[in-house]
Design a protein around this motif. Structure first.
Motif, PDB file in Angstrom:
ATOM      1  N   GLN A   1      -4.014  13.591   0.565  1.00 26.47           N
ATOM      2  CA  GLN A   1      -3.753  13.993   2.085  1.00 26.47           C
ATOM      3  C   GLN A   1      -4.196  12.903   2.791  1.00 26.47           C
ATOM      4  OE1 GLN A   1      -6.204  17.189   3.049  1.00 26.47           O
ATOM      5  NE2 GLN A   1      -5.364  17.465   5.358  1.00 26.47           N
ATOM      6  N   ARG A   2      -5.203  11.988   2.516  1.00 24.62           N
ATOM      7  CA  ARG A   2      -5.777  11.045   3.443  1.00 24.62           C
ATOM      8  C   ARG A   2      -4.945   9.664   3.137  1.00 24.62           C
ATOM      9  NH1 ARG A   2     -12.122  12.180   4.502  1.00 24.62           N
ATOM     10  NH2 ARG A   2     -11.811  14.347   5.243  1.00 24.62           N
ATOM     11  N   HIS A   3      -4.965   9.373   1.639  1.00 27.06           N
ATOM     12  CA  HIS A   3      -4.221   7.934   1.416  1.00 27.06           C
ATOM     13  C   HIS A   3      -3.163   7.961   0.519  1.00 27.06           C
ATOM     14  CE1 HIS A   3      -8.418   6.871   2.713  1.00 27.06           C
ATOM     15  NE2 HIS A   3      -8.874   7.913   1.711  1.00 27.06           N
ATOM     16  N   GLY A   4      -2.232   9.003   0.942  1.00 27.06           N
ATOM     17  CA  GLY A   4      -0.953   9.263  -0.130  1.00 27.06           C
ATOM     18  C   GLY A   4      -0.171   7.984   0.229  1.00 27.06           C
ATOM     19  N   ASP A   5      -0.154   7.211   1.154  1.00 32.81           N
ATOM     20  CA  ASP A   5       0.877   6.139   1.451  1.00 32.81           C
ATOM     21  C   ASP A   5       0.448   4.775   1.052  1.00 32.81           C
ATOM     22  OD1 ASP A   5      -1.243   6.016   3.313  1.00 32.81           O
ATOM     23  OD2 ASP A   5       0.115   5.542   5.094  1.00 32.81           O
ATOM     24  N   GLN A   6      -0.972   4.753   0.381  1.00 31.00           N
ATOM     25  CA  GLN A   6      -1.354   3.379  -0.077  1.00 31.00           C
ATOM     26  C   GLN A   6      -0.367   3.135  -1.386  1.00 31.00           C
ATOM     27  OE1 GLN A   6      -5.498   3.679  -0.350  1.00 31.00           O
ATOM     28  NE2 GLN A   6      -5.801   3.828   1.782  1.00 31.00           N
ATOM     29  N   PRO A   7      -0.581   1.702  -1.653  1.00 31.70           N
ATOM     30  CA  PRO A   7       0.217   1.184  -2.910  1.00 31.70           C
ATOM     31  C   PRO A   7      -0.434   1.564  -4.276  1.00 31.70           C
ATOM     32  CG  PRO A   7      -0.877  -0.604  -1.790  1.00 31.70           C
ATOM     33  CD  PRO A   7      -1.149   0.557  -0.698  1.00 31.70           C
TER      34      PRO A   7
ATOM     35  N   GLU B   1      -1.479   4.372  -5.032  1.00 29.12           N
ATOM     36  CA  GLU B   1      -1.340   6.005  -5.147  1.00 29.12           C
ATOM     37  C   GLU B   1      -0.929   6.181  -6.626  1.00 29.12           C
ATOM     38  OE1 GLU B   1       0.907   9.870  -3.517  1.00 29.12           O
ATOM     39  OE2 GLU B   1       1.433   8.040  -2.679  1.00 29.12           O
ATOM     40  N   PRO B   2       0.231   5.668  -7.039  1.00 31.92           N
ATOM     41  CA  PRO B   2       0.632   5.909  -8.312  1.00 31.92           C
ATOM     42  C   PRO B   2      -0.361   5.613  -9.589  1.00 31.92           C
ATOM     43  CG  PRO B   2       2.333   4.852  -7.141  1.00 31.92           C
ATOM     44  CD  PRO B   2       1.132   4.536  -6.261  1.00 31.92           C
ATOM     45  N   ALA B   3      -1.246   4.352  -9.269  1.00 30.98           N
ATOM     46  CA  ALA B   3      -2.149   4.296 -10.263  1.00 30.98           C
ATOM     47  C   ALA B   3      -3.340   5.311 -10.339  1.00 30.98           C
ATOM     48  CB  ALA B   3      -3.021   2.831  -9.995  1.00 30.98           C
ATOM     49  N   VAL B   4      -3.655   5.650  -9.039  1.00 32.66           N
ATOM     50  CA  VAL B   4      -4.639   6.653  -8.835  1.00 32.66           C
ATOM     51  C   VAL B   4      -4.344   8.256  -9.477  1.00 32.66           C
ATOM     52  CG1 VAL B   4      -6.018   8.214  -7.336  1.00 32.66           C
ATOM     53  CG2 VAL B   4      -5.642   5.739  -6.832  1.00 32.66           C
ATOM     54  N   LEU B   5      -3.045   8.591  -9.217  1.00 28.60           N
ATOM     55  CA  LEU B   5      -2.505   9.567  -9.891  1.00 28.60           C
ATOM     56  C   LEU B   5      -2.556   9.678 -11.337  1.00 28.60           C
ATOM     57  CD1 LEU B   5       0.565  10.549  -7.485  1.00 28.60           C
ATOM     58  CD2 LEU B   5      -1.664  11.530  -7.523  1.00 28.60           C
TER      59      LEU B   5
ATOM     60  N   ALA C   1     -14.532   5.443 -13.890  1.00 32.13           N
ATOM     61  CA  ALA C   1     -15.217   4.288 -13.201  1.00 32.13           C
ATOM     62  C   ALA C   1     -13.958   3.593 -12.609  1.00 32.13           C
ATOM     63  CB  ALA C   1     -15.818   3.235 -14.102  1.00 32.13           C
ATOM     64  N   VAL C   2     -12.959   3.192 -13.037  1.00 33.23           N
ATOM     65  CA  VAL C   2     -11.813   2.622 -12.381  1.00 33.23           C
ATOM     66  C   VAL C   2     -11.035   3.589 -11.415  1.00 33.23           C
ATOM     67  CG1 VAL C   2      -9.407   1.570 -12.830  1.00 33.23           C
ATOM     68  CG2 VAL C   2     -11.504   1.356 -14.613  1.00 33.23           C
ATOM     69  N   LEU C   3     -11.079   4.782 -11.606  1.00 32.67           N
ATOM     70  CA  LEU C   3     -10.649   5.838 -10.731  1.00 32.67           C
ATOM     71  C   LEU C   3     -11.407   5.699  -9.548  1.00 32.67           C
ATOM     72  CD1 LEU C   3      -8.271   7.945 -10.305  1.00 32.67           C
ATOM     73  CD2 LEU C   3      -9.922   9.648 -11.174  1.00 32.67           C
ATOM     74  N   VAL C   4     -12.744   5.603  -9.708  1.00 35.73           N
ATOM     75  CA  VAL C   4     -13.738   5.809  -8.592  1.00 35.73           C
ATOM     76  C   VAL C   4     -13.878   4.378  -7.861  1.00 35.73           C
ATOM     77  CG1 VAL C   4     -16.244   5.955  -7.846  1.00 35.73           C
ATOM     78  CG2 VAL C   4     -15.545   7.535  -9.598  1.00 35.73           C
ATOM     79  N   ALA C   5     -13.483   3.266  -8.612  1.00 35.48           N
ATOM     80  CA  ALA C   5     -13.471   2.066  -7.902  1.00 35.48           C
ATOM     81  C   ALA C   5     -12.199   2.074  -6.863  1.00 35.48           C
ATOM     82  CB  ALA C   5     -13.229   0.896  -8.837  1.00 35.48           C
ATOM     83  N   LEU C   6     -10.989   2.848  -7.227  1.00 38.68           N
ATOM     84  CA  LEU C   6     -10.045   2.855  -6.575  1.00 38.68           C
ATOM     85  C   LEU C   6     -10.046   3.822  -5.450  1.00 38.68           C
ATOM     86  CD1 LEU C   6      -7.106   2.374  -9.175  1.00 38.68           C
ATOM     87  CD2 LEU C   6      -7.841   0.521  -7.663  1.00 38.68           C
ATOM     88  N   ALA C   7     -10.604   5.039  -5.779  1.00 36.67           N
ATOM     89  CA  ALA C   7     -10.618   6.169  -4.807  1.00 36.67           C
ATOM     90  C   ALA C   7     -12.105   6.814  -4.874  1.00 36.67           C
ATOM     91  CB  ALA C   7      -9.566   7.291  -5.155  1.00 36.67           C
ATOM     92  N   PRO C   8     -12.940   6.234  -4.109  1.00 35.33           N
ATOM     93  CA  PRO C   8     -14.396   6.903  -4.186  1.00 35.33           C
ATOM     94  C   PRO C   8     -14.570   8.363  -3.878  1.00 35.33           C
ATOM     95  CG  PRO C   8     -14.323   4.978  -2.761  1.00 35.33           C
ATOM     96  CD  PRO C   8     -12.870   5.510  -3.058  1.00 35.33           C
ATOM     97  N   SER C   9     -13.649   8.998  -3.718  1.00 35.42           N
ATOM     98  CA  SER C   9     -13.543  10.340  -3.433  1.00 35.42           C
ATOM     99  C   SER C   9     -13.798  11.033  -4.816  1.00 35.42           C
ATOM    100  CB  SER C   9     -12.460  10.864  -2.690  1.00 35.42           C
ATOM    101  OG  SER C   9     -11.183  10.714  -3.351  1.00 35.42           O
ATOM    102  N   PHE C  10     -13.347  10.689  -5.916  1.00 28.90           N
ATOM    103  CA  PHE C  10     -13.632  10.948  -7.126  1.00 28.90           C
ATOM    104  C   PHE C  10     -14.993  10.878  -7.884  1.00 28.90           C
ATOM    105  CE2 PHE C  10      -9.003  10.540  -6.862  1.00 28.90           C
ATOM    106  CZ  PHE C  10      -8.465  11.378  -7.315  1.00 28.90           C
ATOM    107  N   ALA C  11     -15.791  10.130  -7.001  1.00 32.27           N
ATOM    108  CA  ALA C  11     -17.060  10.106  -7.534  1.00 32.27           C
ATOM    109  C   ALA C  11     -18.109  11.451  -8.042  1.00 32.27           C
ATOM    110  CB  ALA C  11     -18.097   9.306  -6.471  1.00 32.27           C
ATOM    111  N   TRP C  12     -17.648  12.424  -7.433  1.00 28.17           N
ATOM    112  CA  TRP C  12     -18.673  13.677  -7.624  1.00 28.17           C
ATOM    113  C   TRP C  12     -18.101  14.209  -9.085  1.00 28.17           C
ATOM    114  CZ3 TRP C  12     -22.964  14.147  -5.910  1.00 28.17           C
ATOM    115  CH2 TRP C  12     -23.314  13.654  -4.506  1.00 28.17           C
ATOM    116  N   CYS C  13     -17.010  13.840  -9.403  1.00 33.04           N
ATOM    117  CA  CYS C  13     -16.733  14.265 -10.681  1.00 33.04           C
ATOM    118  C   CYS C  13     -17.553  13.939 -12.095  1.00 33.04           C
ATOM    119  CB  CYS C  13     -15.224  13.797 -11.156  1.00 33.04           C
ATOM    120  SG  CYS C  13     -13.820  14.601 -10.411  1.00 33.04           S
TER     121      CYS C  13
END
Length: 274
Positions: free
Chosen positions: A25-31, A33-37, A99-111
């Motif tokens: 929702q907030r960062h869907g247009d960032q480059p 995004e495919p890596a985060v998904l 760790a890599v996912l949180v480095a790219l998208a900190p919102s996943f930290a609470w997992c």
């Protein structure tokens, strides 16, 4: 323990889903995004694979707590060895992807909170606490990256959650260990009680047989002996009476033989009695 595991697994996927939705929702247009998904999907897949493997593998017997262990074991806790290599590799891959996912998208930290449970269930106690501490530091750094200013709550909150979650998970594991120890004690007590009942039944049966032998066979043998002695005394003077004594003794011997056969038949197993 099973309910706690279910709640933790459900919380993991809820946190992962909410973090993914927030990122899209907030960062869907960032480059990235495919890596985060892709990393989010890999994290979910690794978590599912780890849970299925853990469910299919036999769990090691829990170490009884100090207050329920025998006196000679309470002073020396059992050493806790390393888990199998596949479990370590799965946990390492899970932590690395997170760790890599949180480095790219900190919102996943609470997992990380459900991952605390995975670490505590996989690693020895000290190693698990160390990994939880590293998780917490990583979460604090990730939250500070999201904030535009230094917030004390972001520094204090994650450690507080980590301590609380670790305490709850550890307490639940200890409760499960106590319950397992109580179940083992109950099973052992039931086996000992069954063995005692079998021994008492055997002794009672022996006593019953001894009484029957005394009341029947021993008395009949004593009667035969007396009759034969009486026949011997009158054998020369009164042959008819002597033969009568011998005949009576023979009849008693016949009935005693039948009684002995009945004893043997009663003692024989059911499949051999016929």
């Amino acid at each position: 323990a099973h309910r706690l595991a279910f709640v933790v697994h459900l919380a993991f996927f809820l946190l992962l889903g909410s973090a993914l939705a927030r990122y899209v929702q907030r960062h869907g247009d960032q480059p990235q995004e495919p890596a985060v998904l892709a990393l989010a999907g890999a994290l979910a897949a690794l978590y599912v694979i780890g849970r299925r493997t853990a469910a299919g593998a036999p769990l090691p017997p829990p170490t009884p707590p100090a207050d329920t262990a025998p006196a000679h074991e309470a002073t020396a806790p059992a050493p806790q060895g390393l888990p199998p290599l596949p479990a370590l590799l799965r946990l390492g891959a899970l932590v690395a992807v997170w760790a890599v996912l949180v480095a790219l998208a900190p919102s996943f930290a609470w997992c990380a909170v459900p991952l605390f449970y995975t670490a505590l269930r996989t690693l020895p106690t000290r190693a698990a606490y160390t990994l939880v501490a590293l998780f917490t530091v990583f979460v604090v750094v990730a939250q500070l990256r999201l904030a535009d200013r230094l917030d004390v709550d972001l520094v204090v909150g994650p450690p507080a959650v980590a301590v609380l979650a670790t305490a709850v998970f550890t307490h639940m594991d200890r409760q499960a260990a106590r319950q397992a120890a109580l179940i083992r004690d109950l099973v052992r007590t039931r086996r000992e009680l069954a063995a005692t009942e079998r021994r008492e039944g055997t002794l009672a049966e022996r006593q019953r047989l001894a009484m029957e032998i005394h009341d029947t066979l021993a008395q009949s043998l004593s009667s035969q002996r007396m009759l034969l002695q009486a026949a011997e005394r009158v054998w020369e003077t009164d042959p008819e009476r002597a033969r009568a004594h011998v005949g009576t003794a023979a009849g008693i011997a016949e009935s005693s033989l039948a009684e002995a056969r009945r004893f043997v038949h009663d003692l024989a197993p059911a499949d051999l009695a016929g």
